[in-house]
Design an enzyme around this catalytic site. Structure first.
Site, mmCIF file in Angstrom:
data_model
loop_
_atom_site.group_PDB
_atom_site.id
_atom_site.type_symbol
_atom_site.label_atom_id
_atom_site.label_comp_id
_atom_site.label_asym_id
_atom_site.label_seq_id
_atom_site.Cartn_x
_atom_site.Cartn_y
_atom_site.Cartn_z
ATOM 1 N N ASP A 36 -12.218 54.439 43.758
ATOM 2 C CA ASP A 36 -12.199 55.686 44.237
ATOM 3 C C ASP A 36 -12.614 56.769 43.385
ATOM 4 O O ASP A 36 -12.764 57.843 43.666
ATOM 5 C CB ASP A 36 -10.692 55.900 44.447
ATOM 6 N N LYS A 191 -36.647 88.711 26.988
ATOM 7 C CA LYS A 191 -36.473 87.902 28.135
ATOM 8 C C LYS A 191 -35.381 88.757 28.795
ATOM 9 O O LYS A 191 -34.430 89.336 28.646
ATOM 10 C CB LYS A 191 -36.786 86.658 28.164
ATOM 11 N N THR A 222 -34.007 73.592 31.949
ATOM 12 C CA THR A 222 -34.777 73.327 33.305
ATOM 13 C C THR A 222 -36.489 73.793 32.710
ATOM 14 O O THR A 222 -37.338 73.405 33.532
ATOM 15 C CB THR A 222 -34.606 74.294 34.047
ATOM 16 N N GLY A 224 -37.465 76.695 32.190
ATOM 17 C CA GLY A 224 -37.916 78.301 32.345
ATOM 18 C C GLY A 224 -38.034 79.003 31.185
ATOM 19 O O GLY A 224 -39.155 79.769 31.281
ATOM 20 N N THR A 225 -37.321 78.947 30.358
ATOM 21 C CA THR A 225 -37.323 79.862 29.147
ATOM 22 C C THR A 225 -38.636 79.560 28.277
ATOM 23 O O THR A 225 -39.375 80.233 27.951
ATOM 24 C CB THR A 225 -36.249 79.743 28.307
#
Length: 319
Positions: A36, A191, A222, A224-225
């Site tokens: 479960d 940024k 990810t 992105g930076t």
């Protein structure tokens, strides 16, 4: 009081390597899921009166790995362990250290409270996303840094034209530590984060024209930076030989696709989280078992960790 080392499922190879460095076997623990989906943990050897260390980064999926760590800690405490220390090479929810809007939880504080509720005697973490997180823990926290190890790995690739670059203000202090170790100047990218993946760069403080950037961050999630910083540096006239140094290589979502399209010659990262196969990226892996084993040995012997701490003076890295 003997050392006893157990691993959750997040990074068993790292835990096994730490145990080998310490000259101990990895403890026998069952960690599995019922049909479960509920978690079941069973410690299958005696820990009564022993000094227990649980090696478990709370990397993605963070919720599952956090719960494993809590169950392991509770099981060891109830089984009579003298001390239970969590060795958390990567601390999930570290970016949830404040409310960006009015109706959000402070996730990092909640996870820190759960660590205390599980009966942990101490937490060992590595290059937290923000040093302010130390104030969230009521359980004593040892905040280690991999900066000396990573700087040594980067040293063969630097020149008199190199510059250490923080891809945002949050990484500025970590970048400054690397710059002091490598005796290089520092630049900072300013940024604004638009979303979990999208970042906009406003300006760069420091001289990067014609220089070889060594981008420093605590993690690559990810990508992105890093992507935004690399594009901004190229637009500012930096040399095309760019290297990226980061402690935690998560590489989630579109990271590999985004980063493989960039003119980055090498990514120097650690094995704080279980390494995924990324043949598209030129990765150099820096191993942490020496650092973590040394921290455990010092804690067990009741000696100072000053040379290993994020706020301590940089010393020769354990090997």
């Amino acid at each position: 009081m003997d050392i006893c080392l157990f691993a959750g499922t997040a990074n068993v190879p790292l835990a096994r390597a730490v145990a080998e460095r310490l000259g101990v076997g990895l403890g026998d623990a069952l960690v599995r899921r019922f049909a479960d989906g509920e978690l079941h943990v069973l410690i299958r050897e005696s820990v009564r009166g022993r000094d227990v260390y649980l090696v478990q980064p709370t990397s993605p999926p963070a919720d599952e790995h956090i719960l494993e760590l809590l169950f392991l800690a509770d099981a060891c405490r109830r089984a009579g362990a003298s001390r239970v220390t969590a060795v958390v090479p990567y601390f999930g929810y570290a970016r949830h250290d404040r409310r960006a809007s009015g109706r959000e939880p402070v996730g990092a504080r909640l996870v820190a409270d759960l660590f205390s509720a599980a009966g942990l005697s101490r937490v060992v973490a590595l290059d937290l996303h923000s040093a302010a997180l130390e104030g969230f823990f009521s359980t004593p926290l040892e905040h280690l840094s991999a900066a000396p190890l990573l700087s040594e790995a980067a040293r063969p690739w630097i020149s008199e034209r190199s510059v250490v670059v923080a891809p945002d203000l949050g990484a500025a202090k970590l970048a400054d530590r690397h710059a002091r170790l490598l005796r290089l100047p520092v630049a900072v990218v300013h940024k604004t984060r638009l979303s979990g993946e999208d970042v906009r760069v406003h300006a760069i403080t420091g001289d990067v024209r014609g220089r070889s950037p060594l981008l420093i961050d605590d993690m690559i999630s990810t990508g992105g930076t890093i992507e935004a910083a690399v594009n901004a540096l190229l637009s500012a006239g930096c040399a095309p030989d760019i290297a990226v140094v980061a402690t935690h290589a998560l590489f989630v979502g579109p990271a590999v696709v985004q980063l493989s399209a960039l003119p980055v010659l090498r990514f120097i990262v650690t094995n704080s989280v279980a390494a995924a196969a990324c043949p598209a990226l030129p990765i150099e892996l820096v191993r942490l078992e020496g650092l973590l084993a040394e921290a455990i040995r010092l804690l067990h012997d009741g000696r100072s960790l000053e040379a290993l701490l994020a706020h301590g003076e940089a010393a020769s890295p354990p090997r």
